[in-house]
Scaffold this motif. Structure first.
Motif, mmCIF file in Angstrom:
data_model
loop_
_atom_site.group_PDB
_atom_site.id
_atom_site.type_symbol
_atom_site.label_atom_id
_atom_site.label_comp_id
_atom_site.label_asym_id
_atom_site.label_seq_id
_atom_site.Cartn_x
_atom_site.Cartn_y
_atom_site.Cartn_z
ATOM 1 N N LYS A 102 0.829 -1.203 0.000
ATOM 2 C CA LYS A 102 0.000 0.000 0.000
ATOM 3 C C LYS A 102 0.865 1.255 0.000
ATOM 4 N N ARG A 103 0.391 2.246 -0.728
ATOM 5 C CA ARG A 103 1.097 3.520 -0.766
ATOM 6 C C ARG A 103 1.173 4.113 0.637
ATOM 7 N N SER A 104 2.299 4.750 0.961
ATOM 8 C CA SER A 104 2.459 5.362 2.274
ATOM 9 C C SER A 104 1.725 6.704 2.326
ATOM 10 N N GLY A 105 1.627 7.268 3.531
ATOM 11 C CA GLY A 105 1.043 8.592 3.683
ATOM 12 C C GLY A 105 -0.473 8.570 3.664
ATOM 13 N N ALA A 106 -1.030 9.692 3.198
ATOM 14 C CA ALA A 106 -2.483 9.851 3.181
ATOM 15 C C ALA A 106 -2.862 10.842 2.092
ATOM 16 N N TYR A 107 -4.078 10.685 1.550
ATOM 17 C CA TYR A 107 -4.597 11.664 0.598
ATOM 18 C C TYR A 107 -6.112 11.547 0.508
ATOM 19 N N SER A 108 -6.714 12.564 -0.113
ATOM 20 C CA SER A 108 -8.135 12.531 -0.450
ATOM 21 C C SER A 108 -8.264 12.703 -1.953
ATOM 22 N N TRP A 109 -9.168 11.953 -2.555
ATOM 23 C CA TRP A 109 -9.328 11.938 -4.009
ATOM 24 C C TRP A 109 -10.817 12.086 -4.326
ATOM 25 N N GLY A 110 -11.205 13.246 -4.793
ATOM 26 C CA GLY A 110 -12.596 13.477 -5.124
ATOM 27 C C GLY A 110 -12.965 12.895 -6.477
ATOM 28 N N VAL A 111 -14.094 12.231 -6.565
ATOM 29 C CA VAL A 111 -14.614 11.698 -7.834
ATOM 30 C C VAL A 111 -16.006 12.274 -8.038
ATOM 31 N N TYR A 112 -16.121 13.206 -8.959
ATOM 32 C CA TYR A 112 -17.384 13.913 -9.184
ATOM 33 C C TYR A 112 -18.492 12.924 -9.547
ATOM 34 N N GLY A 113 -19.642 13.086 -8.910
ATOM 35 C CA GLY A 113 -20.772 12.209 -9.188
ATOM 36 C C GLY A 113 -20.757 10.913 -8.409
ATOM 37 N N VAL A 114 -19.692 10.664 -7.656
ATOM 38 C CA VAL A 114 -19.618 9.459 -6.817
ATOM 39 C C VAL A 114 -19.488 9.947 -5.367
ATOM 40 N N HIS A 115 -18.282 9.974 -4.845
ATOM 41 C CA HIS A 115 -17.951 10.565 -3.549
ATOM 42 C C HIS A 115 -16.437 10.581 -3.445
ATOM 43 N N PRO A 116 -15.876 11.280 -2.491
ATOM 44 C CA PRO A 116 -14.416 11.257 -2.331
ATOM 45 C C PRO A 116 -13.940 9.915 -1.765
ATOM 46 N N PHE A 117 -12.663 9.652 -1.992
ATOM 47 C CA PHE A 117 -11.997 8.470 -1.430
ATOM 48 C C PHE A 117 -10.781 8.947 -0.639
ATOM 49 N N VAL A 118 -10.584 8.375 0.548
ATOM 50 C CA VAL A 118 -9.503 8.812 1.434
ATOM 51 C C VAL A 118 -8.584 7.637 1.740
ATOM 52 N N LEU A 119 -7.308 7.821 1.456
ATOM 53 C CA LEU A 119 -6.296 6.815 1.801
ATOM 54 C C LEU A 119 -5.646 7.200 3.113
ATOM 55 N N LEU A 120 -5.643 6.260 4.067
ATOM 56 C CA LEU A 120 -4.957 6.425 5.344
ATOM 57 C C LEU A 120 -4.021 5.246 5.568
ATOM 58 N N ASN A 121 -3.120 5.405 6.515
ATOM 59 C CA ASN A 121 -2.360 4.286 7.079
ATOM 60 C C ASN A 121 -2.436 4.475 8.598
ATOM 61 N N TYR A 122 -3.636 4.248 9.144
ATOM 62 C CA TYR A 122 -3.944 4.660 10.516
ATOM 63 C C TYR A 122 -3.092 3.918 11.543
ATOM 64 N N GLN A 123 -2.561 4.714 12.484
ATOM 65 C CA GLN A 123 -1.840 4.175 13.633
ATOM 66 C C GLN A 123 -2.383 4.842 14.889
ATOM 67 N N GLN A 124 -2.182 4.223 16.029
ATOM 68 C CA GLN A 124 -2.794 4.723 17.270
ATOM 69 C C GLN A 124 -1.935 5.811 17.913
ATOM 70 N N ARG A 125 -2.077 7.027 17.369
ATOM 71 C CA ARG A 125 -1.401 8.178 17.960
ATOM 72 C C ARG A 125 -2.090 9.447 17.468
ATOM 73 N N TYR A 126 -1.765 10.572 18.110
ATOM 74 C CA TYR A 126 -2.470 11.815 17.798
ATOM 75 C C TYR A 126 -2.311 12.218 16.337
ATOM 76 N N ASN A 127 -1.119 12.070 15.783
ATOM 77 C CA ASN A 127 -0.893 12.496 14.401
ATOM 78 C C ASN A 127 -1.846 11.810 13.432
ATOM 79 N N SER A 128 -2.185 10.546 13.706
ATOM 80 C CA SER A 128 -3.108 9.824 12.825
ATOM 81 C C SER A 128 -4.534 10.350 12.958
ATOM 82 N N ILE A 129 -4.927 10.728 14.174
ATOM 83 C CA ILE A 129 -6.253 11.314 14.368
ATOM 84 C C ILE A 129 -6.327 12.653 13.628
ATOM 85 N N SER A 130 -5.251 13.433 13.740
ATOM 86 C CA SER A 130 -5.186 14.721 13.056
ATOM 87 C C SER A 130 -5.199 14.543 11.542
#
Length: 607
Positions: free
Chosen positions: A366-394
């Motif tokens: 899986k790609r590292s980091g995070a992003y949001s990808w909007g797809v008009y007429g569908v909905h956005p898609f969000v990539l996360l690599n969630y970990q249990q710490r404040y930075n991930s919540i932010s």
């Protein structure tokens, strides 16, 4: 069963198939399956000749409307085709089949880009008067008015079709400064072996430099700093030459397109006046005092005789892990933090958090980091690599800010007016970060507050102060090029050292190695881009402050900003929402808030 045991297995060695479907984004919301995707590709390919057949015919309002409708239809096809393939590739880069589909989508995108090239020259060739008459004649062209008028705005800076073609072809030859920089830094530059505080071998590279800079091992930090900067220093003349080449190339294109300099050319795309750029730098200069005080505080807390640049990133608290929580708990916290934005916002946020917008956990490939990808007429898609710490919540709050900006924009605007600019892109995400910070501070222990306030102050230091320092440096180097001079390494080093003295004040001991830092910044090869980080952060702070202080109409104005998409110039959209970046006020509010949070931190630390 504990909450920890409920968390799905995930990590760099976990296969994609092992991640529960409930934790993956629903790409089937774009196309039900690959057969539907292939059918969409076939429709796209069949439609493309209809568009190219309109070349040379944009002489009537009816033909212009037809061309723009087909252009939109092709672009919407392409958005979905590319997203379906690329999202799945990013979720698992070991999937060779998805790599192939992404390659196919990129080929379709290249065809569209080539086909599109006739529209702008044909419209401009008609002249402003003729095109505006066509807009008045055909009511259905109203949705394209801003798109067309924005194109006409730049008429004086567009060359004839044959000259534009030559200019486009020349970019391969004139882009060698940036490509040489990338090749040198990523492939040829060898960083030295270093040692840590115990004398054990350690490494430094661009990949782990910032990680080393946050280590409590000061010897490791110092050796990493000297090793990295010393390596760049060895190549200083070459790097001055690559930067000169890149800056001269930018000035060449600015000149042939009838701009007085590179700054004017770079800001013209977003219709930003150069006075805003100059005003941003001046406002930051007027607010150096809180940054100087912050550096002095870091020096005092770290209890060092001299505060060096390699101490700059050292956190004042290690309490980040104390915010550990499961992903569902993180979602609940974000929803509570963003409650001031109102019921519609939170209901849409909850939908995004629970209905397949997000790919939550890390897996193999899986790609590292995070992003949001909007797809008009569908909905956005969000990539996360969630970990249990404040930075991930932010990060979750940040990316959902992007996602809801895209969602509300696509709901309120036609396709052509839905895409917000880079200038506005970080505003919604950073507004969410600010709201989350204030909410979390209200529920934090003193040690957690120290961590959060330090995080906030570092965010402003790196996103406002440091980016404006970069912006000021860019103004200097491009001014040298406009004046016909080359960028000599020694002059660049002297300028950079003085700049750091000005920005960080007397508490910072400025080592000679710091002189080489300018040469490692890749942003300098994309002229006059970084100032947008500072303006975006400042706009977000102004929004968050107005919302949390209960200013009448603040929430409604902010939601109006989210719904506006790209339907007007960025400055107008922000001004209509109550944030006027043509004035110092948003930046001043941000730096005043920095000063206030600094006093809160000093009180907690007993300083």
């Amino acid at each position: 069963m504990t909450e920890m045991n409920k968390i799905p297995a995930h990590g760099s060695n976990v296969e994609r198939a092992q991640i529960p479907a409930s934790c993956k984004w629903h790409v089937q919301d774009i196309y039900a399956d690959e057969a539907a995707w292939q059918a969409a590709c076939a429709e796209y390919k069949a439609l493309l000749p209809k568009f190219t057949a309109l070349k040379g015919q944009l002489t009537t309002a009816a033909k212009l409307l037809e061309a723009l409708h087909v252009q939109d239809e092709l672009a919407r096809f392409l958005d979905k085709i590319y997203a379906y393939a690329r999202l799945q590739q990013d979720a698992d880069n070991t999937d060779q089949h998805m790599q192939a589909l992404s390659g196919e989508a990129e080929g379709l995108a290249a065809q569209f880009s080539n086909a599109l090239s006739f529209v702008e020259p044909e419209l401009l060739a008609l002249g402003k008067e003729k095109v505006e008459a066509m807009l008045d004649e055909e009511p259905q062209l109203a949705e394209y008015r801003f798109y067309i008028e924005n194109m006409l705005r730049l008429e004086a800076h567009v060359l004839s079709a044959d000259k534009e073609a030559i200019a486009a072809q020349s970019r391969l030859a004139t882009g060698t400064g940036a490509s040489a920089f990338r090749a040198l830094v990523s492939a040829d530059m060898q960083f030295p072996e270093i040692t840590d505080g115990e004398g054990k071998p350690a490494t430094v590279s661009e990949g782990n430099y910032l990680l080393n800079m946050t280590s409590p091992d000061r010897e490791l930090r110092k050796n990493s700093f000297r090793g990295l900067m010393g390596t760049y220093h060895k190549y200083r003349n070459t790097l001055a030459a690559t930067l000169t080449g890149s800056a001269r190339s930018a000035y060449f294109y600015a000149s042939i397109h009838n701009y007085k300099d590179t700054l004017e050319a770079a800001l013209a795309e977003d219709n930003i006046p150069t006075s805003l750029y100059d005003g941003l730098i001046a406002t930051v200069h007027d607010n150096f005092a809180p940054l100087h005080e912050y550096i002095q505080l870091k020096k005092d807390v770290l209890a060092v005789d001299e505060f060096h640049y390699y101490d700059m990133y050292m956190p004042l608290s290690q309490a980040g892990d104390s915010f550990a929580c499961s992903f569902p708990e993180a979602c609940a916290r974000v929803e509570e933090a963003l409650a001031p934005l109102g019921e519609e916002y939170v209901a849409t946020l909850h939908k995004g958090l629970t209905e397949g917008w997000i790919d939550v956990y890390e897996n193999k490939g899986k790609r590292s980091g995070a992003y949001s990808w909007g797809v008009y007429g569908v909905h956005p898609f969000v990539l996360l690599n969630y970990q249990q710490r404040y930075n991930s919540i932010s990060t979750l709050a940040h990316e959902m800010g992007h996602a809801l900006h895209s969602f509300f924009s696509s709901q309120a605007q036609t396709y052509i007016n839905s895409d917000y600019t880079i200038f506005c892109a970080e505003v919604a995400s950073t507004t969410n970060e600010n709201l989350l910070l204030e909410y979390t501070l209200q529920h934090a222990t003193d040690e957690q507050k120290i961590y959060l306030l330090n995080q906030y102050l570092e965010a402003v230091r790196t996103t406002v102060y440091r980016q404006v320092q970069f912006a000021e440096f860019e103004k200097y180097i491009h001014g040298e090029i406009t004046a016909g001079r080359s960028l000599q390494a020694e002059k660049l080093e002297n300028y950079w050292l003085q700049s750091n003295k000005d920005y960080y004040g007397s508490a910072l001991t400025v080592d000679k190695e710091l002189a080489s830092e300018w040469s490692r910044i890749p942003h300098f090869y994309t002229p006059f881009y970084v100032y947008k980080y500072a303006t975006g952060y400042s706009a977000a702070t102004a929004f968050a402050s107005a919302i949390l202080s209960g200013q009448p109409g603040a929430v409604e104005k902010y939601l109006g900003f989210l719904h506006a998409g790209g339907s007007d110039y960025s400055l107008n959209i922000l001004k209509n929402a109550g944030v006027d970046l043509n004035t110092p006020q948003p930046v001043t509010v941000t730096l005043q808030r920095f000063a206030e949070k600094l006093q809160e931190l000093k009180a907690l630390l007993g300083k």
